[in-house]
Design a protein around this motif. Sequence first.
Motif, PDB file in Angstrom:
ATOM      1  N   PRO A  10      91.219 -42.880 178.486  1.00  0.00           N
ATOM      2  CA  PRO A  10      92.326 -43.365 179.309  1.00  0.00           C
ATOM      3  C   PRO A  10      93.484 -42.372 179.283  1.00  0.00           C
ATOM      4  N   PRO A  11      94.186 -42.223 180.362  1.00  0.00           N
ATOM      5  CA  PRO A  11      95.325 -41.293 180.375  1.00  0.00           C
ATOM      6  C   PRO A  11      96.407 -41.749 179.402  1.00  0.00           C
ATOM      7  N   ASP A  12      97.039 -40.786 178.778  1.00  0.00           N
ATOM      8  CA  ASP A  12      98.127 -41.059 177.845  1.00  0.00           C
ATOM      9  C   ASP A  12      99.420 -41.137 178.655  1.00  0.00           C
ATOM     10  N   PRO A  13     100.055 -42.302 178.728  1.00  0.00           N
ATOM     11  CA  PRO A  13     101.271 -42.434 179.549  1.00  0.00           C
ATOM     12  C   PRO A  13     102.375 -41.472 179.128  1.00  0.00           C
ATOM     13  N   ALA A  14     102.502 -41.251 177.819  1.00  0.00           N
ATOM     14  CA  ALA A  14     103.562 -40.351 177.346  1.00  0.00           C
ATOM     15  C   ALA A  14     103.317 -38.925 177.819  1.00  0.00           C
ATOM     16  N   ARG A  15     102.059 -38.479 177.762  1.00  0.00           N
ATOM     17  CA  ARG A  15     101.752 -37.114 178.212  1.00  0.00           C
ATOM     18  C   ARG A  15     101.883 -37.005 179.730  1.00  0.00           C
ATOM     19  N   GLY A 198     104.831 -15.872 175.182  1.00  0.00           N
ATOM     20  CA  GLY A 198     103.418 -16.082 174.920  1.00  0.00           C
ATOM     21  C   GLY A 198     103.031 -17.532 174.746  1.00  0.00           C
ATOM     22  N   ARG A 199     104.021 -18.455 174.796  1.00  0.00           N
ATOM     23  CA  ARG A 199     103.746 -19.876 174.587  1.00  0.00           C
ATOM     24  C   ARG A 199     104.483 -20.718 175.629  1.00  0.00           C
ATOM     25  N   GLY A 200     103.906 -21.888 175.891  1.00  0.00           N
ATOM     26  CA  GLY A 200     104.505 -22.783 176.860  1.00  0.00           C
ATOM     27  C   GLY A 200     105.796 -23.419 176.395  1.00  0.00           C
ATOM     28  N   VAL A 340     100.664 -24.787 179.636  1.00  0.00           N
ATOM     29  CA  VAL A 340     101.139 -26.079 180.134  1.00  0.00           C
ATOM     30  C   VAL A 340     101.085 -27.129 179.025  1.00  0.00           C
ATOM     31  N   GLU A 341      99.995 -27.160 178.277  1.00  0.00           N
ATOM     32  CA  GLU A 341      99.850 -28.154 177.216  1.00  0.00           C
ATOM     33  C   GLU A 341     100.891 -27.963 176.124  1.00  0.00           C
ATOM     34  N   LEU A 347     107.664 -31.493 175.052  1.00  0.00           N
ATOM     35  CA  LEU A 347     108.375 -32.579 175.721  1.00  0.00           C
ATOM     36  C   LEU A 347     108.041 -33.920 175.082  1.00  0.00           C
ATOM     37  N   CYS A 348     106.791 -34.104 174.677  1.00  0.00           N
ATOM     38  CA  CYS A 348     106.385 -35.354 174.025  1.00  0.00           C
ATOM     39  C   CYS A 348     107.077 -35.538 172.678  1.00  0.00           C
ATOM     40  N   ALA A 349     107.432 -34.420 172.030  1.00  0.00           N
ATOM     41  CA  ALA A 349     108.082 -34.509 170.723  1.00  0.00           C
ATOM     42  C   ALA A 349     109.541 -34.932 170.836  1.00  0.00           C
TER      43      ALA A 349
END
Length: 364
Positions: A10-15, A198-200, A340-341, A347-349
């Motif tokens: 199931p999709p993670d709403p927070a992500r 080098g990082r998102g 992107v991840e 952002l999730c943090a």
Amino acid sequence: MVSMPPDITPPDPARAAARAALDRLWARGTAFLGCEVAILGGAMSWLSERHLVAAISNAGGFGVIACGAMSPAQLEAEIAGTQAMTDRPFGVNLITMHPQLDDLVQVCLRAGVGHVVLAGGIPPGGTLRAVKDGGARVIAFAPALVLARRLVRTGVDALIIEGSEAGGHIGPVSLGVLAQEILPHIREVPVFVAGGIGRGDAILSYLDMGASGAQLGTRFAASTESIAHPRFKQAFIRAHARDAVPSVQLDDRFPVIPVRGLVNAGTRQFLAHQAETIRRFQSGELTREAAQLAIEHFWAGALRRAAIEGDVDEGSVMAGQSVGMVTDEQPTAAIIADLVEQAVDRLCARQPTQAATGAAAPPP
């Protein structure tokens, strides 16, 4: 109650909310470029050709062909080859000092290229007008706030600010300083950041400061689709950030344009070559002009020898300081997905309300 198949998560709403927030943060950049993620491929001579450019665009980013010293006929063929591999938008990077700059612009316009990056100096007014009159957008590099403002006044459609952490030819100021100097004051056009990225989560930090997206080169140089020689890619994978250093100038009378690359036998030979050339000038064996040419010509063809032929010992292995984050040869799509991840993870943090709105927030 209907059960879900076991292989569907199931999709993670927070992500999902965090990804939506990321899309809002770089919406100006994606709208300008016409792509899904506001990540441009840096124009790397020999490497930013049809295979890598198409791979970046097909993965949702924005590929950019490095024209370099190509003739108009060569550029026309490269654009056509790229268009055969992708139906997504991509751009072309032109060097303003190219003797056939106007002809190259016309090649881009006839082929329907929508974005032209003018690099290597202030774009000539006539060239800028020709690009815009032909229906394409102009992107230029701004190494300082005063020049950024000047470029905006002359009509460029977007800016790239590139820090000294980048690979290849570099300026003297880091991206961290340029971003603080320029991003708060340039709002009229999108501004993309480059150099050492080098990082998102790093991209996210600049989006929070007002950037519209980011340009990366080093991460893509060692990608699966890059035509770089396997030894060139392995040199990137083995390297640390401290291994990517600018070329050294021994004497102020003989300027050396700083180029960041991996230290190897070639860089050490260049120091010895400079010292010997300066000795010959001081002894009267060489004129000042001849000595300068001897120093400038040392690296002639050296990038191709390294990137395409695999001579990573004596060739020029141009790389940015983000090379330390290149740990494997990855498909371009996987690199963009990782970026992107990483931004979404950051952002999730943050606090849920901040992740959902895309608002900037301090570290938890």
